[in-house]
Design an enzyme around this catalytic site. Structure first.
Site, mmCIF file in Angstrom:
data_model
loop_
_atom_site.group_PDB
_atom_site.id
_atom_site.type_symbol
_atom_site.label_atom_id
_atom_site.label_comp_id
_atom_site.label_asym_id
_atom_site.label_seq_id
_atom_site.Cartn_x
_atom_site.Cartn_y
_atom_site.Cartn_z
ATOM 1 N N THR A 3 -1.606 -8.161 -5.730
ATOM 2 C CA THR A 3 -2.489 -7.522 -6.699
ATOM 3 C C THR A 3 -2.895 -8.426 -7.854
ATOM 4 O O THR A 3 -3.939 -8.225 -8.461
ATOM 5 C CB THR A 3 -1.753 -6.304 -7.283
ATOM 6 O OG1 THR A 3 -0.383 -6.670 -7.495
ATOM 7 C CG2 THR A 3 -1.782 -5.145 -6.328
ATOM 8 N N GLN B 40 -8.965 -6.155 -6.312
ATOM 9 C CA GLN B 40 -8.326 -4.879 -6.012
ATOM 10 C C GLN B 40 -9.338 -3.865 -5.528
ATOM 11 O O GLN B 40 -9.111 -3.153 -4.553
ATOM 12 C CB GLN B 40 -7.649 -4.335 -7.286
ATOM 13 C CG GLN B 40 -6.345 -5.003 -7.615
ATOM 14 C CD GLN B 40 -5.295 -4.533 -6.647
ATOM 15 O OE1 GLN B 40 -4.835 -3.422 -6.696
ATOM 16 N NE2 GLN B 40 -4.955 -5.391 -5.716
ATOM 17 N N ARG C 98 -9.325 -0.816 -20.349
ATOM 18 C CA ARG C 98 -9.557 -2.268 -20.462
ATOM 19 C C ARG C 98 -9.215 -2.949 -19.141
ATOM 20 O O ARG C 98 -8.194 -2.658 -18.533
ATOM 21 C CB ARG C 98 -8.662 -2.826 -21.577
ATOM 22 C CG ARG C 98 -8.698 -4.328 -21.698
ATOM 23 C CD ARG C 98 -7.861 -4.776 -22.866
ATOM 24 N NE ARG C 98 -8.595 -4.600 -24.120
ATOM 25 C CZ ARG C 98 -8.009 -4.434 -25.297
ATOM 26 N NH1 ARG C 98 -6.695 -4.393 -25.393
ATOM 27 N NH2 ARG C 98 -8.743 -4.299 -26.386
ATOM 28 N N PRO D 38 -10.909 -9.440 -14.882
ATOM 29 C CA PRO D 38 -11.984 -8.918 -14.026
ATOM 30 C C PRO D 38 -11.966 -9.498 -12.613
ATOM 31 O O PRO D 38 -12.467 -8.872 -11.681
ATOM 32 C CB PRO D 38 -13.267 -9.322 -14.770
ATOM 33 C CG PRO D 38 -12.863 -10.293 -15.816
ATOM 34 C CD PRO D 38 -11.402 -10.095 -16.100
ATOM 35 N N GLU E 27 -6.109 1.845 -6.888
ATOM 36 C CA GLU E 27 -6.267 3.019 -6.039
ATOM 37 C C GLU E 27 -7.596 3.724 -6.318
ATOM 38 O O GLU E 27 -8.186 4.327 -5.424
ATOM 39 C CB GLU E 27 -5.074 3.950 -6.224
ATOM 40 C CG GLU E 27 -3.795 3.245 -5.756
ATOM 41 C CD GLU E 27 -2.547 4.096 -5.812
ATOM 42 O OE1 GLU E 27 -2.507 5.032 -6.627
ATOM 43 O OE2 GLU E 27 -1.622 3.820 -5.041
ATOM 44 N N THR F 107 -9.077 -10.436 -10.727
ATOM 45 C CA THR F 107 -8.071 -9.769 -9.888
ATOM 46 C C THR F 107 -8.397 -8.282 -9.751
ATOM 47 O O THR F 107 -8.142 -7.684 -8.712
ATOM 48 C CB THR F 107 -6.657 -9.963 -10.459
ATOM 49 O OG1 THR F 107 -6.620 -9.525 -11.812
ATOM 50 C CG2 THR F 107 -6.220 -11.405 -10.388
ATOM 51 N N VAL G 17 -6.665 0.176 -11.450
ATOM 52 C CA VAL G 17 -7.905 0.247 -10.668
ATOM 53 C C VAL G 17 -7.657 0.194 -9.162
ATOM 54 O O VAL G 17 -8.547 0.487 -8.380
ATOM 55 C CB VAL G 17 -8.890 -0.899 -11.009
ATOM 56 C CG1 VAL G 17 -9.376 -0.773 -12.438
ATOM 57 C CG2 VAL G 17 -8.274 -2.268 -10.760
ATOM 58 N N PHE H 205 0.821 -1.222 0.000
ATOM 59 C CA PHE H 205 0.000 0.000 0.000
ATOM 60 C C PHE H 205 0.852 1.267 0.000
ATOM 61 O O PHE H 205 0.426 2.288 0.519
ATOM 62 C CB PHE H 205 -0.977 -0.007 1.183
ATOM 63 C CG PHE H 205 -1.798 -1.255 1.293
ATOM 64 C CD1 PHE H 205 -2.626 -1.637 0.248
ATOM 65 C CD2 PHE H 205 -1.734 -2.065 2.413
ATOM 66 C CE1 PHE H 205 -3.385 -2.792 0.330
ATOM 67 C CE2 PHE H 205 -2.482 -3.221 2.497
ATOM 68 C CZ PHE H 205 -3.305 -3.590 1.449
#
Lengths: 316, 732
Positions: free
Chosen positions: B470, B625, B615, B619, B692, B621, B690, B242
């Site tokens: 991630t 997130q 893109r 979907p 954050e 992973t 994506v 993080f």
């Protein structure tokens, strides 16, 4: 952690004798708190007397119609006991509101009563703490105190007792049975078991050196509806900002003890007498002597509102 | 390869593998405990010794004396290293305070010594026996107190002025002028800082837990005054970062010092109670937001000023970043001010800038919508912009914020929300809904990879990219599989090793797009080599189903490496499309909360995020997130706060019991929707990040929902019950 020696006691009196005769000795049961404190060298016993072989792990009915809970009964087993769930629901609710499943599996009845405060200044050995090091001062006073005590505290210490279980035991008028090195047993009512800090906050209860808790007894069932509500910032795995254990009757009478507010489970019998007048009247009496910090003054109002929620639920 | 014109059609567009919900390729290793983390590696030269770090007991001052005599005599002790006997160290360019302090102490729990012993327990015990006397100095620990002396900044953090903010605000018929605060926060990642370090003559090797391998190598070299080629950094699995693990930290430095002193590998895992003051944190902010609007809801003036503090030489929390770009409005002002504080080092934490910035801005927007009597979704839609409002000649590369808001409102049942607060009740619970926009810029970073095609048809990717939980392993495998026309099972991915080509690393949500683009570039080269090896025209060769086809010829891909492994290495570099087009990611967060009317306890009941982030490479992973980020957003809204002791200058609640983050019981049903996008101006992958985005705006959506439930507006995070309890409806 300091090096220490270790033995397993065979009888309660032998355990008590082993600790009474050795200034650096301590009992160990589940160890869920003691071991953490030893790693930080907040507790530095030179000898541990393990009491797990003493056979004090049963829940029996007393001839008075109550229950005797062996000191080694785990929090999990106690909360799950059919008789406890049926007649002492407040106790089950309080226990499952505390810690985590893993900790409750290891934590014991006696140990729960003897766990030490979670005041962050007690845990940080760089900070002054009269409880950890008598006479060193209290860094919590004037510091971050949102979580700390509002009543029963002193100019030496504003820590709270962290137990949930003890709050329920207090509302149930439980008693703590002990044995000392000579084999002499005594019973201490829960309301007199934990000491207020005064200017000796390192002395947290009335046990004598080597005196071993053998059981906690519950009087015969008192009926009523049993409630335990623990308020905290997240939904689980946190100590109480405020908790309320209450046993309320159909006619609106009842009793309540408060957690998260004081160095011991906080119950004022004169406040219970006002239960039918509502939470405001109870709280006014129970917290008449409150001296909160500016960061935790909300706890007094929160205690009242939490009790009010339980009274409303009892009415509904 | 340089990406300097919008992407045309390329093999990624096939989306046979990319865009599919492929299971994590490292999932089995992790769920069976076979993925070794930094502290667990067995591949080390000899039996390791254990290090235990001593943190300074004061926040500011000096060490007057350090007595190690008793500690040195304790069982198993091999070495005690402090500034007194350590080699002179340099300092990495990204560290503010020294990683080994003493005699000067710059912040609480700054490492001042390491004790090395045969066992962890011996090291810890001896560390407690080191006696240190301090001379306490005066420090600055209170942002409110230091705010008047805070200074403006330059470069990206300089003030911005567009139009006439002061005039437009003063004359705006509807105004909001409020101050919001966010507290110091901690990353609270699961895996602590941990390193095993050893020396081979003058070469240093570490197994460590770090998001940015190339930075870590450079900073270790600078700290130990070594040529970079003498440093080997490996970090194949990382238990969360993080942003806390973007930088070299004391675990690695102290392990290396310990290893030098005792001539053995030394392993250190930083105890949690040390981490929160020893390492970095997201700094607290004070943010003043002024909005001016016409009565029909058009923003005419947007002003956002933010104050934060850091150690001398540190940087600000760039909380005004999103305000430059999120809404239209002709007259604008942003300003950052930085105060000097002697608290622990402030630095990046997930979505630095936007996360706390949106926590404030998106409450202000809610307040303005209410003043206007407008629905907050409609108000945001009305003030959308398709160009950079400060530089209208720059369009967004792709911006579907409006669709996120409208589709989210539709799916969430936003029309059931009462515009007037404190109207919805279920028993003793007060129910409320809140919305906030999500916004986070896309950042592209130079990223290289090496790909190998072996005679058995297996493609191996090597890059120093990291997977901090991630899904990097998986999307990189998907990228190589798509490019080479292989199933994912035919791709091996090796990450986190400084002997591999330098990648973007993991941070700033740049990792997914940048690192896969580097792999794309290397694979493009490998395709050419494979086609040539098969005697086919690289320009017309098609790669699919493990075969290469050109004209009427077809061959197995493996054939290309029959005579020997083919190895291609390439770097993706970026042209000026990021200057010509504003590249950002967008979303909308919807939250429903219930607030106990008696006790004030807030429980989140439902959450929805609709994201427009180019893109979506995977979907599954990507969703992980976003739901993780939403969870972090709930923490930031309702509980997370490093409590500052302003007398002694430290974060008091420095463990995971005191620093509360959400537990399972706090997190309700979460929905995530990704709009079907492909942004051809950001990369050949047409993807953006994506990780954050999922956090940005969540806090404000929760705050707005609490307001909608209770009618009490709290502008001081976290929104803990004592801040509104007294204003809740009276109890019976």
């Amino acid at each position: 952690m300091k090096a220490f020696t270790y033995e397993r006691a065979r009888t309660p009196a032998a355990a008590a004798a082993a600790v009474a005769g050795n200034k650096g000795a301590k009992f160990i049961a589940g160890g869920t708190n003691l071991l953490d404190l030893m790693k930080l060298e907040i507790e530095t016993p030179t000898h541990l007397v393990d009491v797990q072989d003493l056979g004090l792990d049963r829940i029996e009915e007393t001839k008075e119609g109550g229950l005797r809970i062996g000191t080694l009964v785990s929090n999990t087993a106690l909360a799950a006991d059919r008789r406890v769930r049926k007649d002492y629901g407040v106790l089950t609710r309080a226990i499952v509101a505390g810690a985590s499943g893993q900790l409750r599996n290891k934590a014991t009845t006696g140990g729960n009563l003897l766990q030490r405060t979670r005041c962050p200044y007690f845990y940080d050995t760089n900070q002054a703490c009269n409880k950890r090091k008598p006479g060193s001062g209290c860094a919590a006073i004037g510091g971050f105190s949102r979580q700390l005590g509002v009543i029963g505290t002193s100019d030496s210490c504003i820590a709270t007792h962290p137990s949930d279980m003890a709050i329920a035991l207090r509302v149930l008028d439980a008693a703590v049975e002990t044995v000392d090195a000579s084999g002499k047993a005594r019973s201490i009512v829960i309301g007199e078991f934990h000491r207020l800090p005064g200017n000796t906050p390192h002395l947290e209860n009335v046990l004598q050196p080597g005196e071993l808790i053998t059981a906690v007894t519950l009087p015969k069932p008192i009926g009523g509806r049993h409630f335990y509500h623990k308020v905290r910032d997240r939904a689980s795995y946190a100590f109480a900002l405020v908790s309320v254990a209450a046993v309320l009757n159909e006619d609106g009478s009842g009793r309540a003890a408060f957690g998260g507010v004081a160095p011991r489970p906080w119950r004022v019998e004169a406040a219970d007498a006002q239960m039918r007048s509502g939470a405001g009247a109870v709280a006014k009496t129970a917290f008449a002597e409150a001296r909160p910090t500016h960061e935790n003054a909300f706890k007094v109002a929160l205690a009242e509102r939490t009790l009010a929620a339980l009274i409303a639920e009892n009415r509904a | 390869m340089k990406f300097d014109t919008p992407a045309g059609t390329n093999p990624i567009d096939t989306m046979k593998v990319i865009g599919q919900a492929v299971d994590r390729v490292d999932g089995k290793l992790k769920t069976t405990g076979q993925a070794p983390y930094a502290y667990e590696h067995g591949e080390i030269p000899g039996k390791p010794a254990y290090g235990y770090i001593i943190g300074a007991a004061i926040a500011k001052g000096r060490i007057a004396a350090m007595n190690t005599a008793e500690a040195k005599r304790m069982p198993g002790v091999l070495a005690i290293v402090s500034a007194e006997n350590a080699q002179p160290l340099g300092k990495g360019s990204m560290n503010t305070a020294k990683l080994l302090g003493g005699p000067v102490v710059e912040h609480y729990h700054q490492a001042v010594a390491v004790v090395v012993a045969e066992s962890f327990e011996q090291a810890r015990s001896a560390a407690n026996a080191v006696r240190i006397e301090y001379e306490r100095g005066a420090g600055r620990f209170d942002l409110v107190k230091e705010k008047p002396g805070a200074q403006p900044l330059t470069g990206n953090d300089a003030d911005t002025h567009t139009g006439d903010f002061a005039g437009a605000f003063a004359s705006a018929p509807v105004q909001v002028d409020q101050t919001y605060t966010t507290p110091d926060q901690n990353h609270a990642m699961m895996e602590p800082f941990a390193t095993i370090a050893w020396w081979d003559a003058d070469a240093l090797s570490v197994w460590t837990s770090n998001q940015m391998i190339a930075w870590n190598k450079r900073e270790l070299a600078a700290t130990f005054k070594l040529p970079p080629e003498k440093v080997h950094v490996r970090s194949p699995f990382i238990g969360g970062g993080f942003g806390g693990k973007l930088f070299l930290r004391a675990d690695a430095v102290m392990a290396a010092l310990g290893a030098k002193a005792c001539g053995r590998p030394v392993k250190i895992a930083m105890p949690r109670p040390l981490m929160l003051n020893n390492a970095t944190h997201r700094p607290a902010t004070i943010q003043r937001i002024r909005l001016g609007a016409t009565r029909d809801g058009k923003l005419t003036a947007i002003g956002h000023e933010s104050w934060s503090g850091d150690l001398p030489g540190g940087g600000p929390e760039s909380a005004t970043q999103q305000t430059k770009l999120l809404y239209a409005g002709a007259n604008r002002l942003t300003a950052l001010r930085l105060a000097e504080l002697d608290l622990p080092e402030a630095n990046a934490m997930r979505a630095p800038g936007e996360a706390p910035g949106l926590m404030a801005l998106e409450i202000a927007i809610d307040e303005m919508a209410e003043k206007l009597g407008m629905d907050p979704v409609k108000f945001r839609v009305l003030n959308d912009t398709q160009v950079d409002p400060e530089h209208p000649e720059r369009p967004f590369s792709q911006r579907n914020l409006v669709r996120c808001l409208e589709e989210g409102a539709d799916r969430f049942g936003w029309n059931r929300r009462s515009a007037k607060p404190a109207q919805m009740r279920e028993g003793r619970w007060l129910i409320g809904m809140g919305v906030a926009a999500a916004f986070r810029n896309n950042i592209n970073m130079t990223s290289a990879a090496r790909v190998r095609l072996a005679g058995d048809g297996v493609v191996t990717v090597e890059t120093d990219m990291t997977d901090i939980g991630t899904g990097s392993y998986t999307i990189i495998a998907q990228t190589a599989a798509e490019m080479m026309g292989l199933p994912v099972e035919k791709v091996r991915v090796k990450l986190g090793d400084s002997s591999f080509p330098a990648s973007a690393g993991s941070g700033g949500q740049w990792g997914a797009n940048s690192a896969t683009s580097g792999v794309y570039a290397a694979c493009a080269k490998l395709r050419d080599m494979a086609a040539q090896s098969l005697g086919m025209d690289p320009a017309s060769a098609e790669f699919s189903d493990g075969r290469v086809r050109a004209g009427n010829r077809s061959a197995a891909l493996a054939e290309a490496a029959k005579a020997g492994e083919l190895v291609a290495e390439e770097t993706m570099q970026w042209g000026d499309l990021g200057k010509k087009f504003q590249q950002s990611t967008f979303g909308a967060h919807f939250v429903e909360v219930a607030v106990d009317s008696y006790t004030g306890e807030t429980r989140v009941r439902r959450m929805l995020a609709v994201c427009a982030a180019g893109r979506i490479l995977n979907p599954k992973t990507a969703r992980s997130q976003v739901i993780g980020a939403m969870t972090m957003g709930v923490g930031g809204a309702l509980m997370e706060e490093l409590a500052v002791d302003k007398r002694f200058g430290f974060f008091v609640n420095h463990d995971l019991a005191g620093y509360e983050v959400p537990v399972h019981a706090d997190i309700p049903h979460q929905d995530v929707v990704f709009l079907d996008e492909a942004d051809d101006k950001v990369s050949p992958m047409k993807a953006k990040g994506v990780g954050e985005l999922g956090l940005c705006g969540v806090g404000a959506a929760v705050a707005n929902a609490v307001y909608n439930a209770t009618g009490v507006r709290v502008r001081d995070y976290p929104i803990t019950l004592h801040k509104y309890l007294a204003k809740l409806p009276a109890i019976a």
